[in-house]
Design an enzyme around this catalytic site. Structure first.
Site, PDB file in Angstrom:
ATOM      1  N   MET A 150       0.835  -1.202   0.000  1.00  0.00           N
ATOM      2  CA  MET A 150       0.000   0.000   0.000  1.00  0.00           C
ATOM      3  C   MET A 150       0.874   1.257   0.000  1.00  0.00           C
ATOM      4  O   MET A 150       0.393   2.359   0.279  1.00  0.00           O
ATOM      5  CB  MET A 150      -0.936   0.008   1.212  1.00  0.00           C
ATOM      6  CG  MET A 150      -1.920  -1.168   1.210  1.00  0.00           C
ATOM      7  SD  MET A 150      -3.410  -0.861   2.146  1.00  0.00           S
ATOM      8  CE  MET A 150      -2.751  -0.579   3.779  1.00  0.00           C
ATOM      9  N   SER A 196       6.498  -0.363  10.171  1.00  0.00           N
ATOM     10  CA  SER A 196       5.134  -0.279   9.657  1.00  0.00           C
ATOM     11  C   SER A 196       4.911   1.126   9.110  1.00  0.00           C
ATOM     12  O   SER A 196       5.430   2.105   9.669  1.00  0.00           O
ATOM     13  CB  SER A 196       4.140  -0.547  10.798  1.00  0.00           C
ATOM     14  OG  SER A 196       2.847  -0.107  10.416  1.00  0.00           O
ATOM     15  N   ASP A 212       2.403  -9.364   9.116  1.00  0.00           N
ATOM     16  CA  ASP A 212       0.956  -9.568   9.009  1.00  0.00           C
ATOM     17  C   ASP A 212       0.709 -11.073   8.853  1.00  0.00           C
ATOM     18  O   ASP A 212       0.277 -11.541   7.798  1.00  0.00           O
ATOM     19  CB  ASP A 212       0.407  -8.778   7.824  1.00  0.00           C
ATOM     20  CG  ASP A 212       0.716  -7.303   7.954  1.00  0.00           C
ATOM     21  OD1 ASP A 212       0.057  -6.628   8.764  1.00  0.00           O
ATOM     22  OD2 ASP A 212       1.648  -6.821   7.283  1.00  0.00           O
ATOM     23  N   GLN A 229     -10.345  -2.717   2.280  1.00  0.00           N
ATOM     24  CA  GLN A 229      -9.854  -3.341   3.518  1.00  0.00           C
ATOM     25  C   GLN A 229      -9.823  -2.383   4.700  1.00  0.00           C
ATOM     26  O   GLN A 229      -9.326  -2.734   5.769  1.00  0.00           O
ATOM     27  CB  GLN A 229      -8.485  -3.976   3.281  1.00  0.00           C
ATOM     28  CG  GLN A 229      -7.340  -3.015   3.072  1.00  0.00           C
ATOM     29  CD  GLN A 229      -6.077  -3.746   2.654  1.00  0.00           C
ATOM     30  OE1 GLN A 229      -5.987  -4.270   1.553  1.00  0.00           O
ATOM     31  NE2 GLN A 229      -5.090  -3.808   3.542  1.00  0.00           N
ATOM     32  N   LEU A 275       6.576   3.283   1.772  1.00  0.00           N
ATOM     33  CA  LEU A 275       7.499   2.155   1.880  1.00  0.00           C
ATOM     34  C   LEU A 275       8.574   2.369   2.941  1.00  0.00           C
ATOM     35  O   LEU A 275       9.017   3.492   3.181  1.00  0.00           O
ATOM     36  CB  LEU A 275       8.158   1.909   0.519  1.00  0.00           C
ATOM     37  CG  LEU A 275       7.169   1.623  -0.620  1.00  0.00           C
ATOM     38  CD1 LEU A 275       7.921   1.460  -1.942  1.00  0.00           C
ATOM     39  CD2 LEU A 275       6.324   0.392  -0.327  1.00  0.00           C
ATOM     40  N   HIS A 276       8.985   1.261   3.553  1.00  0.00           N
ATOM     41  CA  HIS A 276      10.069   1.263   4.536  1.00  0.00           C
ATOM     42  C   HIS A 276      10.922   0.028   4.286  1.00  0.00           C
ATOM     43  O   HIS A 276      10.644  -0.739   3.340  1.00  0.00           O
ATOM     44  CB  HIS A 276       9.496   1.296   5.960  1.00  0.00           C
ATOM     45  CG  HIS A 276       8.425   0.276   6.204  1.00  0.00           C
ATOM     46  ND1 HIS A 276       8.681  -1.080   6.212  1.00  0.00           N
ATOM     47  CD2 HIS A 276       7.086   0.403   6.394  1.00  0.00           C
ATOM     48  CE1 HIS A 276       7.563  -1.737   6.437  1.00  0.00           C
ATOM     49  NE2 HIS A 276       6.568  -0.861   6.540  1.00  0.00           N
ATOM     50  N   ALA A 277      11.925  -0.165   5.151  1.00  0.00           N
ATOM     51  CA  ALA A 277      12.872  -1.257   4.913  1.00  0.00           C
ATOM     52  C   ALA A 277      12.203  -2.635   4.967  1.00  0.00           C
ATOM     53  O   ALA A 277      12.717  -3.599   4.396  1.00  0.00           O
ATOM     54  CB  ALA A 277      14.015  -1.182   5.915  1.00  0.00           C
ATOM     55  N   HIS A 289       9.248  -3.398   3.573  1.00  0.00           N
ATOM     56  CA  HIS A 289       8.813  -3.633   2.192  1.00  0.00           C
ATOM     57  C   HIS A 289      10.018  -4.002   1.308  1.00  0.00           C
ATOM     58  O   HIS A 289       9.938  -4.908   0.486  1.00  0.00           O
ATOM     59  CB  HIS A 289       8.171  -2.372   1.609  1.00  0.00           C
ATOM     60  CG  HIS A 289       6.893  -1.941   2.267  1.00  0.00           C
ATOM     61  ND1 HIS A 289       6.804  -0.806   3.035  1.00  0.00           N
ATOM     62  CD2 HIS A 289       5.647  -2.494   2.269  1.00  0.00           C
ATOM     63  CE1 HIS A 289       5.561  -0.656   3.467  1.00  0.00           C
ATOM     64  NE2 HIS A 289       4.843  -1.675   3.032  1.00  0.00           N
ATOM     65  N   GLN A 317      -2.715 -12.348   7.792  1.00  0.00           N
ATOM     66  CA  GLN A 317      -2.948 -12.071   6.373  1.00  0.00           C
ATOM     67  C   GLN A 317      -2.244 -13.100   5.499  1.00  0.00           C
ATOM     68  O   GLN A 317      -2.822 -13.626   4.534  1.00  0.00           O
ATOM     69  CB  GLN A 317      -2.423 -10.660   6.060  1.00  0.00           C
ATOM     70  CG  GLN A 317      -2.347 -10.312   4.593  1.00  0.00           C
ATOM     71  CD  GLN A 317      -1.945  -8.869   4.392  1.00  0.00           C
ATOM     72  OE1 GLN A 317      -2.792  -7.981   4.502  1.00  0.00           O
ATOM     73  NE2 GLN A 317      -0.680  -8.607   4.094  1.00  0.00           N
TER      74      GLN A 317
HETATM   75  P1  AMP Z   1       1.427  -2.908   3.483  1.00  0.00           P
HETATM   76  O1  AMP Z   1       2.003  -1.850   2.582  1.00  0.00           O
HETATM   77  O2  AMP Z   1       1.363  -2.520   4.923  1.00  0.00           O
HETATM   78  O3  AMP Z   1       0.140  -3.494   2.946  1.00  0.00           O
HETATM   79  O4  AMP Z   1       2.464  -4.108   3.457  1.00  0.00           O
HETATM   80  C1  AMP Z   1       2.859  -4.693   2.239  1.00  0.00           C
HETATM   81  C2  AMP Z   1       3.635  -5.947   2.535  1.00  0.00           C
HETATM   82  O5  AMP Z   1       4.780  -5.634   3.319  1.00  0.00           O
HETATM   83  C3  AMP Z   1       2.817  -6.969   3.338  1.00  0.00           C
HETATM   84  O6  AMP Z   1       3.107  -8.264   2.852  1.00  0.00           O
HETATM   85  C4  AMP Z   1       3.358  -6.773   4.737  1.00  0.00           C
HETATM   86  O7  AMP Z   1       3.241  -7.921   5.551  1.00  0.00           O
HETATM   87  C5  AMP Z   1       4.810  -6.475   4.453  1.00  0.00           C
HETATM   88  N1  AMP Z   1       5.445  -5.807   5.585  1.00  0.00           N
HETATM   89  C6  AMP Z   1       4.974  -4.711   6.249  1.00  0.00           C
HETATM   90  N2  AMP Z   1       5.778  -4.409   7.285  1.00  0.00           N
HETATM   91  C7  AMP Z   1       6.783  -5.316   7.273  1.00  0.00           C
HETATM   92  C8  AMP Z   1       7.940  -5.550   8.086  1.00  0.00           C
HETATM   93  N3  AMP Z   1       8.223  -4.779   9.138  1.00  0.00           N
HETATM   94  N4  AMP Z   1       8.750  -6.600   7.772  1.00  0.00           N
HETATM   95  C9  AMP Z   1       8.462  -7.390   6.721  1.00  0.00           C
HETATM   96  N5  AMP Z   1       7.394  -7.226   5.906  1.00  0.00           N
HETATM   97  C10 AMP Z   1       6.569  -6.213   6.176  1.00  0.00           C
END
Ligand code: AMP
Length: 276
Positions: free
Chosen positions: A28, A184, A149, A59, A31-33, A35, A152
């Site tokens: 979504m 996150s 997650d 969602q 982005l961070h480390a 992702h 998920q």
């Molecule tokens: P999101 O953008 O929050 O929907 O996350 C996209 C993907 O990145 C999902 O598969 C998340 O589980 C994964 N993700 C989010 N935070 C982390 C994290 N700290 N470490 C590893 N994967 C992550």
């Protein structure tokens, strides 16, 4: 990196990939480390990496953070380009969900009713629907999801096996800040004072894990954990539970089990989990 913003262009690109090996990382954005660790994992075994950025309205609940969810698109695109992504797919809401859209993908074995599912009605229906739709459009060989997650990930594995959508779903371990806080996009919401409190969530999980290995008495530890999270400065705890990795049923057996937590800090809801 090619940026594709509409479905027709994505279909054309996909049709041109013959005998290709495509990995997919749906996100979504913001982005961070964490992702980027999914992109790195994808690059280890695949030639072509498709990442998506789509803040999926299906969602989010009515009183959740859809409108304030961060959307730094240019910065995200730059991070993905630097990470070596081949295609960034970022469709418009109106194209993915036209006015005629009338389909929902939902699992029915209850995996979606526990943990976050019992606090976020309809959340996982929205997740399944968008992920199925994206899988059908991108048709990857493998898709990468974070263990951050974990529920998920389990639900998407179930859906994918049932519907035979794509060959492989890969889970990637949670990336953490130096103080243990799970990365996150929602951490951006935290004030400076809340950011100091936030790592207590992970620290409490680790303390329970350490104690459980010597004490072997779970319910008292979970009660202590909930009280400790609130004492640390969180407003409330949605859940703190030990559940089996396979079916997310409550368990007291530590083998292949995880501690799951969700708690509210100011206006932000944080989740985390660790293997015990
Ligand atoms: P999101 O953008 O929050 O929907 O996350 C996209 C993907 O990145 C999902 O598969 C998340 O589980 C994964 N993700 C989010 N935070 C982390 C994290 N700290 N470490 C590893 N994967 C992550």
């Amino acid at each position: 990196m090619v940026i594709i913003k509409n479905i027709q262009q994505l279909k054309q690109w996909r049709a041109a990939q013959v005998q290709s090996d495509i990995a997919f990382v749906p996100t979504m954005g913001a982005l961070h480390a964490g992702h980027l660790s999914l992109i790195d994992a994808a690059k280890r075994n695949h030639q072509i990496i498709v990442a998506s950025i789509f803040v999926n309205p299906l969602q989010f609940g009515a009183n959740e953070d859809l409108s304030r969810y961060p959307r730094p698109f240019e910065r995200d695109a730059e991070l993905l380009r630097e990470a070596g992504v081949t295609v960034l797919f970022s469709p418009q809401i109106s194209e993915l969900y036209p006015a005629t859209f009338a389909t929902q993908v939902r699992i029915t074995n209850g995996l979606d009713k526990v943990l976050c599912g019992s606090h976020r009605a309809g959340h996982f229906d929205g997740v399944c629907t968008v992920v199925a739709l994206l899988f059908v459009l991108v048709r990857p060989d493998a898709a990468f999801f974070g263990e951050k997650d974990f529920q998920q990930l389990a639900i998407i594995k179930r859906m994918n096996e049932d519907l035979h959508l794509i060959p492989q779903i890969i889970g990637v371990p949670t990336m953490r800040e130096a103080d243990g806080l799970a990365m996150s996009s929602r951490n951006q919401y935290l004030s400076e004072a809340e950011r100091q409190i936030a790592p207590k969530l992970y620290q409490t999980l680790c303390a329970i894990k350490g104690q459980y290995q010597s004490l072997n008495e779970l319910s008292g530890l979970l009660e202590w954990g909930k009280a400790n999270i609130v004492k640390s400065g969180f407003n409330s705890v949605d859940y703190l539970e030990l559940r089996s990795e396979a079916d997310l049923q409550l368990t007291e057996i530590p083998q292949k089990a995880r501690l799951f937590v969700a708690a509210r800090l100011g206006n932000t809801r944080l989740i985390d989990n660790i293997a015990i």
